[in-house]
Scaffold this active site. Structure first.
Site, PDB file in Angstrom:
ATOM      1  N   SER A 291       0.813  -1.207   0.000  1.00  0.00           N
ATOM      2  CA  SER A 291       0.000   0.000   0.000  1.00  0.00           C
ATOM      3  C   SER A 291       0.857   1.272   0.000  1.00  0.00           C
ATOM      4  O   SER A 291       1.490   1.595  -0.997  1.00  0.00           O
ATOM      5  CB  SER A 291      -0.962  -0.031   1.194  1.00  0.00           C
ATOM      6  OG  SER A 291      -1.912   0.995   1.132  1.00  0.00           O
ATOM      7  N   ASP A 302       9.720   5.088 -10.594  1.00  0.00           N
ATOM      8  CA  ASP A 302       9.251   5.651 -11.868  1.00  0.00           C
ATOM      9  C   ASP A 302      10.015   6.903 -12.267  1.00  0.00           C
ATOM     10  O   ASP A 302      10.196   7.176 -13.461  1.00  0.00           O
ATOM     11  CB  ASP A 302       7.758   5.965 -11.780  1.00  0.00           C
ATOM     12  CG  ASP A 302       6.883   4.736 -12.003  1.00  0.00           C
ATOM     13  OD1 ASP A 302       7.451   3.636 -12.151  1.00  0.00           O
ATOM     14  OD2 ASP A 302       5.647   4.864 -12.018  1.00  0.00           O
ATOM     15  N   LYS A 316      -0.841  -4.203  -3.263  1.00  0.00           N
ATOM     16  CA  LYS A 316      -2.130  -3.626  -2.855  1.00  0.00           C
ATOM     17  C   LYS A 316      -2.257  -2.245  -3.488  1.00  0.00           C
ATOM     18  O   LYS A 316      -1.608  -1.298  -3.066  1.00  0.00           O
ATOM     19  CB  LYS A 316      -2.251  -3.511  -1.337  1.00  0.00           C
ATOM     20  CG  LYS A 316      -3.596  -2.936  -0.886  1.00  0.00           C
ATOM     21  CD  LYS A 316      -3.674  -2.787   0.628  1.00  0.00           C
ATOM     22  CE  LYS A 316      -5.026  -2.242   1.050  1.00  0.00           C
ATOM     23  NZ  LYS A 316      -5.281  -0.872   0.557  1.00  0.00           N
TER      24      LYS A 316
END
Length: 547
Positions: A291, A302, A316
């Protein structure tokens, strides 16, 4: 029938309120479906042949509906709601101790600095025998029952009786309960002259403040590089994840975006206030990082901001909205998915209404060898994405795949170690040793540096563990014991450090054998290796200064 009309009227009013607040759409359709549920409930409560527990019927109906949705939409009753939110709210009202149950007796491990227990003179090593007039020692009382007796509203009092080494009679104290902080940052220290280490156990309401304070201190100690340890971090508040990621990213960089069927896209962007936007960064993750941990590691990956090391994270990627109910219970309803800056949704696969396979997915990973070898992990081309700076290939659809894989070290884990650990015997022998030798240990090792360098776990303590295990019907296996002995010794030394100092010192010991951290230090200490992983040929060199 009058009763049914009254209930029906109240229900319709409730539906209108929900419509006004925007929680529901398609009022006509939903009202009809909901009216069916109400009529069934009213019929049972007014016509059923035997007395019916209306509260339980309602709770079961809610639970039943949520179970048909996804694995993370759930209901919690008032007591469960309080237990779930306390660790994230980062404070509660109590007496201010950390304790463990040692042979059915509450053993005080640490007295929280500035808390009510410290003020009245309670000490580490004390054993609480009575709370008010209730005997809690030697009666196999559950930890939750003991905590209920010790906790209570602020400024109320609780009377305890304590057994302390060197005193024949029990000592009696009256403690005025107060606000007790719960910290989410387990450790922050310099691993070497230029590299700091911070471990975060969860994303609580105070985590970003704790992090900023810790990183400020490390920068003053000369930190240039940082290892952020999110191993085992199951998440918490998503907005805290945004704030933590903001510490590493430049202004206006996308951290994460969320979107759902009835939730429009919402972007979270970095601001200019980050305290560590330039130094080399490594984030440690494993299969239990979930999460909020995945939001941070996904954003770092990224934007090619740092290297992710460890094993594939939990997966999640669903956002839950808390919906409080009048009696203090709570529904956590999945309302959106979150996506990393490159557009990845990292939620692993699930089948609606069936969470059996979902809950056993980590076991399946272990069985197919994924935790031991990265070669066993296969992603379809449809899940390929590119990072935003170096255009490296990354994957969605089931957790964050690290840039550098570190297999699970199972070489020192045996059935013998598992059994003695499950019985809490390693904890017990460690606490017993500190309890008997606290004064000598404090005198011999007044600081962590001397303890870490000079303290060796005595062989007699290991023999005591073997004897205790035998008494608990754990058969001694010499081959397995010798295989696990280095791990057992390390754990005992770390637990003693925790009792003498604090939880941060515990990690300073166990991290000596943390394979992911070892790999992180190898990479972060070599700029050529570090930037090659990130796809940069000519890395910029920035000096980091204290805020």
């Amino acid at each position: 029938m009058n009763i049914m009309k009254i209930k029906l009227s109240a229900f319709i009013t409730g539906i209108l309120v929900f419509t006004v607040t925007g929680l529901y759409a398609q009022q006509q359709r939903l009202s009809e479906d909901a009216r069916k549920l109400l009529i069934a409930h009213s019929a049972i409560s007014t016509l059923y042949v035997d007395p019916a527990d209306e509260k339980k019927l309602t709770e079961d109906a809610i639970i039943g509906m949520l179970e048909k949705l996804d694995p993370h939409s759930e209901y919690s009753n008032p007591e469960e709601t309080k237990e779930l939110t306390e660790p994230l709210e980062s404070n509660f009202d109590g007496i201010g101790i950390q304790f463990n149950m040692l042979t059915d007796t509450l053993y005080v491990i640490q007295v929280i600095s500035g808390g009510p227990s410290e003020k009245i003179g309670l000490l580490a090593g004390d054993r609480i025998i009575f709370v008010e007039d209730t005997l809690i020692a030697g009666v196999k009382m559950k930890n939750t029952d003991i905590m209920k007796r010790l906790r209570g509203p602020r400024n109320t009092q609780v009377r305890i009786k304590v057994q302390r080494n060197g005193f024949k009679d029990l000592l009696e104290y009256t403690i005025t309960r107060g606000n007790i902080p719960i910290y989410s940052l387990d450790a922050a220290y310099m691993v070497d002259e230029s590299t700091g280490y911070i471990r975060l156990s969860r994303f609580a309401i105070t985590s970003s403040r704790e992090f900023r304070e810790a990183i400020g201190k490390l920068l003053l100690q000369g930190m240039e590089n940082l290892v952020l340890d999110l191993q085992g971090n199951g998440g918490g508040y998503l907005h805290i994840a945004y704030e933590l990621a903001d510490e590493f990213l430049d202004r206006n960089k996308l951290i994460v975006y969320t979107q759902g069927n009835r939730q429009p896209r919402e972007n979270s962007l970095a601001t200019e206030k980050g305290n560590f936007e330039k130094g080399r960064l490594v984030v440690l993750v494993d299969e239990y990082s979930a999460s909020a941990s995945e939001i941070v590691s996904g954003a770092v990956q990224d934007w090619d901001r740092g290297v992710i090391i460890g094993r594939r994270t939990f997966g999640k990627g669903l956002v839950q909205k808390p919906i409080p109910l009048p009696d203090g219970s709570l529904i956590r309803l999945t309302v959106a998915r979150y996506y990393t800056p490159s557009g990845r949704n990292i939620q692993k696969h699930y089948t609606m209404g069936n969470d059996t396979l979902y809950s056993r997915e980590l076991i399946a990973r272990y069985n197919r060898g994924e935790l031991m070898s990265a070669d066993s992990i296969h992603f379809p081309d449809s899940l390929k994405f590119n990072t935003l700076v170096s255009k490296r290939t990354v994957y969605g659809g089931g957790g964050i795949m690290p840039d550098v894989f570190v297999p699970l070290d199972s070489t020192r884990y045996t059935d013998y170690h598992r059994n003695v650990s499950a019985l809490g015997l390693i904890n017990i022998v460690s606490m017993n040793y500190v309890d008997k030798n606290r004064k000598t240990l404090n005198k011999s090792y007044p600081d962590m540096l001397r303890y870490k360098r000079n303290f060796d776990v005595p062989e007699t303590l290991l023999q005591e563990l073997q004897q205790m295990a035998t008494e608990k019907e754990v058969a001694f296996n010499e081959e397995q014991y010798n295989k696990s002995k280095p791990l057992i010794t390390l754990q005992i030394k770390a637990l003693i450090a925790r009792d003498l100092f604090d939880i941060s010192e515990y990690y300073q010991i166990v991290n000596d054998e943390n394979e992911s951290l070892k790999e992180a230090l190898r990479i972060i200490g070599n700029p050529n290796v570090y930037y090659k992983i990130l796809g940069e040929n000519h890395p910029p060199i920035h000096a980091q200064t204290a805020p």
